[in-house]
Design an enzyme around this catalytic site. Structure first.
Site, mmCIF file in Angstrom:
data_model
loop_
_atom_site.group_PDB
_atom_site.id
_atom_site.type_symbol
_atom_site.label_atom_id
_atom_site.label_comp_id
_atom_site.label_asym_id
_atom_site.label_seq_id
_atom_site.Cartn_x
_atom_site.Cartn_y
_atom_site.Cartn_z
ATOM 1 N N TRP A 1 0.638 -1.342 0.298
ATOM 2 C CA TRP A 1 -0.402 0.152 0.428
ATOM 3 C C TRP A 1 1.019 1.261 -0.210
ATOM 4 O O TRP A 1 0.097 2.198 -1.130
ATOM 5 C CB TRP A 1 -0.727 -0.225 1.019
ATOM 6 C CG TRP A 1 -1.707 -0.909 1.075
ATOM 7 C CD1 TRP A 1 -2.049 -2.430 1.686
ATOM 8 C CD2 TRP A 1 -3.162 -0.866 -0.130
ATOM 9 N NE1 TRP A 1 -3.257 -3.204 1.061
ATOM 10 C CE2 TRP A 1 -3.850 -2.550 0.759
ATOM 11 C CE3 TRP A 1 -3.031 -0.190 -0.442
ATOM 12 C CZ2 TRP A 1 -4.750 -3.122 -0.405
ATOM 13 C CZ3 TRP A 1 -4.360 -0.927 -1.346
ATOM 14 C CH2 TRP A 1 -5.051 -2.488 -1.676
ATOM 15 N N ASP B 1 -1.343 7.067 6.307
ATOM 16 C CA ASP B 1 -2.466 6.422 5.368
ATOM 17 C C ASP B 1 -2.825 5.536 7.092
ATOM 18 O O ASP B 1 -2.177 4.861 7.266
ATOM 19 C CB ASP B 1 -2.340 5.623 4.557
ATOM 20 C CG ASP B 1 -3.406 4.373 4.716
ATOM 21 O OD1 ASP B 1 -3.994 5.031 4.554
ATOM 22 O OD2 ASP B 1 -3.289 4.116 2.933
ATOM 23 N N LYS C 1 -12.463 -1.060 8.049
ATOM 24 C CA LYS C 1 -11.511 -1.671 9.253
ATOM 25 C C LYS C 1 -12.025 -1.897 10.716
ATOM 26 O O LYS C 1 -12.877 -2.399 10.616
ATOM 27 C CB LYS C 1 -10.349 -1.979 8.832
ATOM 28 C CG LYS C 1 -9.760 -2.689 7.443
ATOM 29 C CD LYS C 1 -8.576 -2.060 6.667
ATOM 30 C CE LYS C 1 -8.535 -2.319 5.555
ATOM 31 N NZ LYS C 1 -8.432 -3.625 5.153
#
Lengths: 355, 355
Positions: B100, B167, B191
C-alpha cells in the site's frame, strides 16, 4: 405512509429496502452482515457480477463497452470524462442545460478547451436548445439527459459526429436508450438505481488510452476496467442495493415497462398542473421531464399552506430547488402512480379550498 | 455464531448492525429509509455533524484541522495527497513498508519527485525501517501506520521536520494518536470505522492551497472543506454507519479503552503463536501489529486441515494474504476477545491432535 417525491437521494422500492435491511443483519444466511464481508469473497463477487449483468441486460449494452461501478458521484465523472477522453491540447463540446452541465464543463477546462455549443441560460434553463452544430473536431460532445433542478429532459438525443458523453444521473433506467449512440454514460445511483455512494459508468473501450495523458490509477477508466471495478475496495453495500434495484426493475418488465409507467405518471401530473388554476408549469412543453415535474403557483403566498397540506397527506420532498422556487415532484422509477394521484388529489382539494 | 477475523471490509459491532438495519427500513421513525432521504435533509445533516463531532472528540482533534468524509477509499487519497500538498517541481518523501505504501508513492510520482527514505522490501516488509533521515526540503513525509498484509505497525511515529501524511486505513481509532503530529491523516472506513464506501480525511487547513496547482473540485480538499463534505451528494449510508460505529466506540470508553482491549487481544494471540509448536510468527517482534496478526505453519501441509477446523468452529477470514501465505487474524476494534480465545483454543486443539 409517506409519498416520497424527493429529488435525490430518492425513493427506492419497498421490497429492495426490506431485502437490504435483512442483509445488513445476515447476508444470505452466511451469519455475517453484507457490511462486514470481504469484497473478494465469492458472495460479493457474485453480487457485482450480477449487477454488471443486469445493467448489460436492461440496456442491451453492445459488445465493446465496459460497465463500471465507481465512487465519487457524477461530480467526479465531470473531471474523469475529460481526464480520460480529452487529449492534451484538444477540445470538448458541451451543451449547457443547467447548473450540472455547467459544473461538468467547468471541470473539463482543467484538461483542455471547451466549446459551449448552445445554452438555455438565457431563460433560466427552462428549455433544451435544439439548433446547434456539434464541432467535428471535438474529442467528444457532452450532454445532460435530464435536468433535475429545472425539470427539463432531452426527449430525443442529437446525432453527433463525435462520441457523445452523457450524464444520466437523474433519468438512468427510466427509459429506453441505445447505448451504441454514446461513448460514455455516467450516473450517480441515488435517483433511479440505488443509494448514494456508487456511480455507474458505461464506457466504450475503444475510446480509452488515447489522450497521451498520464492518469493516476483511481482516475483511470482503463485501470478500473482491468480491475473489474475492484482496483480497490468498492462500495459494497451501495452496489448490493443497486443490484437489488436493477433486479426489481427487471422483474417489473425492464426499462420498456417502466418507461410506460413513467410517462403515465408524468402525463397525469402535467395535465393537473395545466388544468389547475392555482398552479402553472415552468418549462417548455416539449422539453418537460418525465422524472422531475417542476411547477410554481400563480399566487406565491399560497405556497406555504399547500406545503402544509402535502405534509398532512404524507407527501414529502416536493419543495422546489431554490433557483426555481415553487415545487418539484420527482417521480422516479420506484414511485408508484398511486402516490402521484395522492398529490393530484391534494392539488385539487387545495384549489377547491382556495377558489 | 461467526468469529470474523477478516482483513476488511471487517467486523462491525453487532449493535451497530442492528441499528443500521432498522434505519434501512425506517430512519428514526420518519417513515422513510436512510437510503431514500435527501443529504440536505435536517435528519442527515445531523448525522454528518455528529460523525464529525465524534471524530474530533475521540481523537481530540485540535483547532485548525478539518474533518472530511469523502469517497474513493485510501487509493484515491494516494493521489489526492500529492495533488493537494506537493507543489509543482517539489519533492515528497515516503517510507516504503508494504504494497500500500508502494501504491501511494507511485501515485505521488504523477505530481512530482518522490524520495523513498527507507524500505523494508528486502525482507518482504516483515519489519519497519527505523534508521532513516527525512529530507527537510520535502513537501511532506508519507507513512502507512499499519500494514494489513504483513502484520507490521509503527509502534512509534517518527519526528518529522516536514508535515507528516499518514494512511491509517487499518488502525484508525484503534489507539491513541496526537493529531497535531500530522499534516494529513486518511483512512478507508472499512476496517475499524464503518462499512466500505467512505474515507475519513483529517487535514491541517494551513497546508492547503499552496501547490500553485489548479485542482478539479472533487479532488480539491479546500473545496471539500468549504462544502463540509457536501460539495456533492455524500455516501449517506456509509457515513451513517460510521457515525454509529464511532458512537459505539465512545460508549465503550473511547480510543484509550479500546487500545487496551486491542493490546490484550494481540498479546494473548502472539503468546499462543510463540508458544504453539505448529505455528510461527512472521514479523519482527517490536513491529508486530495489534490489528493484523500474521503467522505461518512450520509444516505448510497442515494449513488446509487447520483452516477446516477453524471453519467448523465458525472462525472466518483468517487465510493469509497470498503474498505472505499462512494465516492472518485481523483483530479490529469490534472483534471481542472471546473470539480471539476461540481461535487460540482451535490452535491448541489442533496442536494436540498433531503432536
Amino acid at each position: 405512509m409517506k409519498h416520497n417525491f424527493g429529488a435525490g437521494p430518492g425513493i427506492l422500492p419497498h421490497e429492495v429496502l426490506k431485502q437490504a435491511a435483512a442483509a445488513v443483519v445476515d447476508f444470505g444466511g452466511i451469519g455475517l452482515s453484507i457490511l462486514e464481508i470481504s469484497h473478494r469473497s465469492p458472495e460479493f463477487e457474485s453480487v457485482l457480477d450480477e449487477a454488471v449483468k443486469l445493467v448489460k441486460e436492461l440496456f442491451s449494452v453492445p459488445e465493446g463497452y465496459s460497465v463500471l461501478f465507481l465512487q465519487g458521484g457524477a461530480s467526479t465523472q465531470f473531471a474523469l470524462a475529460p481526464y480520460n477522453l480529452l487529449p492534451e491540447g484538444g477540445k470538448a463540446a458541451y451543451l449547457e442545460t443547467g447548473v450540472w452541465a455547467n459544473k461538468a464543463l467547468k471541470e473539463a477546462k482543467f484538461f483542455g478547451d471547451v466549446e459551449i455549443v448552445a445554452s438555455s441560460k438565457d431563460k433560466n434553463f427552462t428549455y433544451i436548445p435544439k439548433d446547434y452544430k456539434i464541432p467535428a473536431d471535438a474529442a467528444y460532445f457532452h450532454i445532460t439527459s435530464n435536468n433535475t433542478i429545472y425539470g427539463t429532459q432531452l426527449q430525443q438525443f442529437p446525432k453527433s459526429p463525435v462520441p457523445m458523453v452523457c450524464d444520466m444521473s437523474s433519468d438512468i433506467f427510466s427509459r429506453k436508450i441505445d447505448v451504441a449512440d454514446f461513448g460514455l454514460i455516467y450516473a450517480g445511483a441515488q435517483k433511479n438505481m440505488g443509494p448514494a455512494g456508487v456511480t455507474l459508468v458505461i464506457v466504450k473501450d475503444s475510446l480509452l488510452g488515447k489522450t497521451g495523458r498520464k492518469i493516476p490509477a483511481m482516475f483511470n477508466y482503463q485501470v478500473q476496467v482491468e480491475g473489474g471495478s475492484m482496483y480497490n475496495t468498492p462500495p459494497v453495500f451501495a452496489i448490493y442495493v443497486s443490484m437489488l434495484t436493477l433486479n426489481w426493475l427487471k422483474s417489473k418488465g425492464g426499462v420498456e415497462a417502466i418507461e410506460k409507467e413513467n410517462i403515465a405518471k408524468a402525463r397525469v401530473l402535467y395535465e393537473e398542473i395545466d388544468r389547475n388554476p392555482l398552479f402553472k408549469p415552468v418549462c417548455e412543453v416539449e422539453d418537460r421531464s418525465h422524472m422531475n415535474v417542476c411547477f410554481v403557483m400563480e399566487n406565491p403566498e399560497l405556497e406555504k399552506p399547500f406545503l402544509k397540506l402535502c405534509d398532512d397527506k404524507g407527501i414529502v420532498g416536493i419543495k422546489g430547488h431554490r433557483s426555481v422556487g415553487g415545487f418539484r415532484a420527482s417521480i422516479y422509477n420506484a414511485l408508484p402512480i398511486t402516490s402521484v394521484y395522492v398529490l393530484i388529489d391534494a392539488m385539487q382539494e387545495f384549489a377547491e379550498k382556495n377558489k
